[in-house]
Design an enzyme around this catalytic site. Sequence first.
Site, short mmCIF file in Angstrom:
data_model
loop_
_atom_site.label_atom_id
_atom_site.label_comp_id
_atom_site.label_asym_id
_atom_site.label_seq_id
_atom_site.Cartn_x
_atom_site.Cartn_y
_atom_site.Cartn_z
N ARG A 25 1.20 -0.80 -0.09
CA ARG A 25 -0.09 -0.01 -0.10
C ARG A 25 0.79 1.03 -0.09
O ARG A 25 2.22 1.30 0.14
CB ARG A 25 -1.24 -0.25 1.06
CG ARG A 25 -0.40 0.37 2.27
CD ARG A 25 -1.42 0.07 3.98
NE ARG A 25 -0.54 0.96 4.87
CZ ARG A 25 -1.47 1.45 6.09
NH1 ARG A 25 -2.47 1.11 6.24
NH2 ARG A 25 -0.58 1.72 6.55
N TYR A 163 10.47 7.63 15.60
CA TYR A 163 10.96 7.28 14.19
C TYR A 163 11.50 7.97 13.13
O TYR A 163 12.46 8.01 12.54
CB TYR A 163 9.45 7.78 13.37
CG TYR A 163 8.99 7.64 11.69
CD1 TYR A 163 9.03 6.43 11.44
CD2 TYR A 163 9.16 9.13 11.13
CE1 TYR A 163 8.77 7.12 9.87
CE2 TYR A 163 9.31 9.43 10.13
CZ TYR A 163 9.14 8.76 9.44
OH TYR A 163 8.82 7.74 7.86
P1 NAD Z 1 2.51 2.85 4.83
O1 NAD Z 1 2.86 2.18 6.54
O2 NAD Z 1 1.65 2.68 4.23
O3 NAD Z 1 3.83 2.05 4.60
C1 NAD Z 1 4.64 0.63 4.80
C2 NAD Z 1 4.30 -0.37 4.41
O4 NAD Z 1 5.66 -1.17 5.09
C3 NAD Z 1 2.96 -0.90 5.04
O5 NAD Z 1 2.31 -1.45 3.33
C4 NAD Z 1 3.23 -1.84 5.96
O6 NAD Z 1 2.27 -3.24 6.26
C5 NAD Z 1 5.31 -2.22 5.80
N1 NAD Z 1 5.68 -2.57 6.55
C6 NAD Z 1 5.03 -2.50 8.17
N2 NAD Z 1 6.30 -3.34 8.96
C7 NAD Z 1 6.69 -4.40 7.90
C8 NAD Z 1 7.14 -4.91 8.44
N3 NAD Z 1 8.20 -5.76 10.07
N4 NAD Z 1 7.39 -6.05 7.53
C9 NAD Z 1 7.45 -6.07 5.70
N5 NAD Z 1 6.46 -4.79 5.64
C10 NAD Z 1 5.81 -4.34 6.48
O7 NAD Z 1 3.30 4.32 4.97
P2 NAD Z 1 3.90 5.03 3.89
O8 NAD Z 1 3.29 6.60 3.60
O9 NAD Z 1 3.01 4.66 2.24
O10 NAD Z 1 5.40 4.60 3.77
C11 NAD Z 1 6.08 4.46 2.49
C12 NAD Z 1 7.72 4.73 3.45
O11 NAD Z 1 7.68 6.16 3.42
C13 NAD Z 1 8.20 4.80 5.14
O12 NAD Z 1 9.75 4.60 5.35
C14 NAD Z 1 7.74 5.95 5.05
O13 NAD Z 1 8.64 6.20 6.76
C15 NAD Z 1 8.96 6.78 4.52
N6 NAD Z 1 8.09 8.42 4.34
C16 NAD Z 1 6.48 8.52 4.18
C17 NAD Z 1 5.72 9.59 4.16
C18 NAD Z 1 4.75 10.02 4.59
O14 NAD Z 1 4.37 10.72 4.49
N7 NAD Z 1 3.15 9.39 4.04
C19 NAD Z 1 6.89 10.72 4.45
C20 NAD Z 1 7.97 10.15 4.73
C21 NAD Z 1 8.62 9.14 5.01
#
Ligand code: NAD
Length: 256
Positions: A25, A163
């Site tokens: 996702r 985080y």
């Molecule tokens: P999200 O939580 O939807 O995505 C993280 C994904 O990692 C999820 O599908 C989750 O199920 C998976 N995950 C979590 N724990 C896991 C594990 N133990 N093993 C395998 N998979 C696991 O959030 P996102 O916003 O899509 O984030 C994606 C990346 O982008 C992350 O690294 C997040 O820190 C980074 N990020 C996101 C944002 C934002 O605003 N959305 C901003 C900065 C950085």
Amino acid sequence: MELQSTRQASGALASRRVIVTGGARGLGADFVEKLAADGAQVVFGDVLHDEGRRLAERLGANVHFVALDLADAASIDVFVQAAAQRMGGVDALVNNAAITNSGGRLADELSLETWDAVMNVNVRGTWRMCVAALPHLRESACASIVNIASDTAIWGAPRLLAYVASKGAVIAMTRSLAREFGAHGITVNAVAPGLTEVEATAYVPAERHAHYRQGRAISRSQVAGDVTGPVLFLLSDAARFVTGQVLPVNGGFVMN
Ligand code: NAD
């Protein structure tokens, strides 16, 4: 804008064999979808099995989902072996999975359990993925790793300490691994997104989203496609001499 940045990299990753973690996702799913559209073979892993299988089914024969739990070192090894076997090798790794929902508490309110869980997945998991992929990447003529960090680690977001610390570690590891893996011709870079509108950030209050929008040089909401273009670029041959770098992608909210 979104279409334009993707189109620039179009075809650049044709037949590239790419692993994406956390692809079920959010940002990861957008990476998987656009990599496949670009002609790459993709194996992605996640703890969200149903969502992962549904996405793989929708995207067709070049995309496969394999269960992965980054908190479990054995699961990482099994996942990478399965991915390498299915694709006949690995050219690229996108370390995207993370525990993203640990925010809200001040430093002195944070539990040891939360701290350890976040570090275990976001830091140890990223390190073990890189190590598990290394033997396969060494065999590739175009090997690259992109680690997904966060701009919160650059500007120091409050109420997000575990985080932020984990993403600071991802940035530091990116630089150190770039030097170690450079000996094998493998590039290692990080993309540091700003607050992006995906499922995981739906809980963030509207005022906070507005605060980010107003603080950007390009004053609009950030969407997943804003991040995908730079990730695809860093995986492409156009970026073969770019390594150890951290690229904030946030419309100019913070500037490196
Ligand atoms: P999200 O939580 O939807 O995505 C993280 C994904 O990692 C999820 O599908 C989750 O199920 C998976 N995950 C979590 N724990 C896991 C594990 N133990 N093993 C395998 N998979 C696991 O959030 P996102 O916003 O899509 O984030 C994606 C990346 O982008 C992350 O690294 C997040 O820190 C980074 N990020 C996101 C944002 C934002 O605003 N959305 C901003 C900065 C950085």
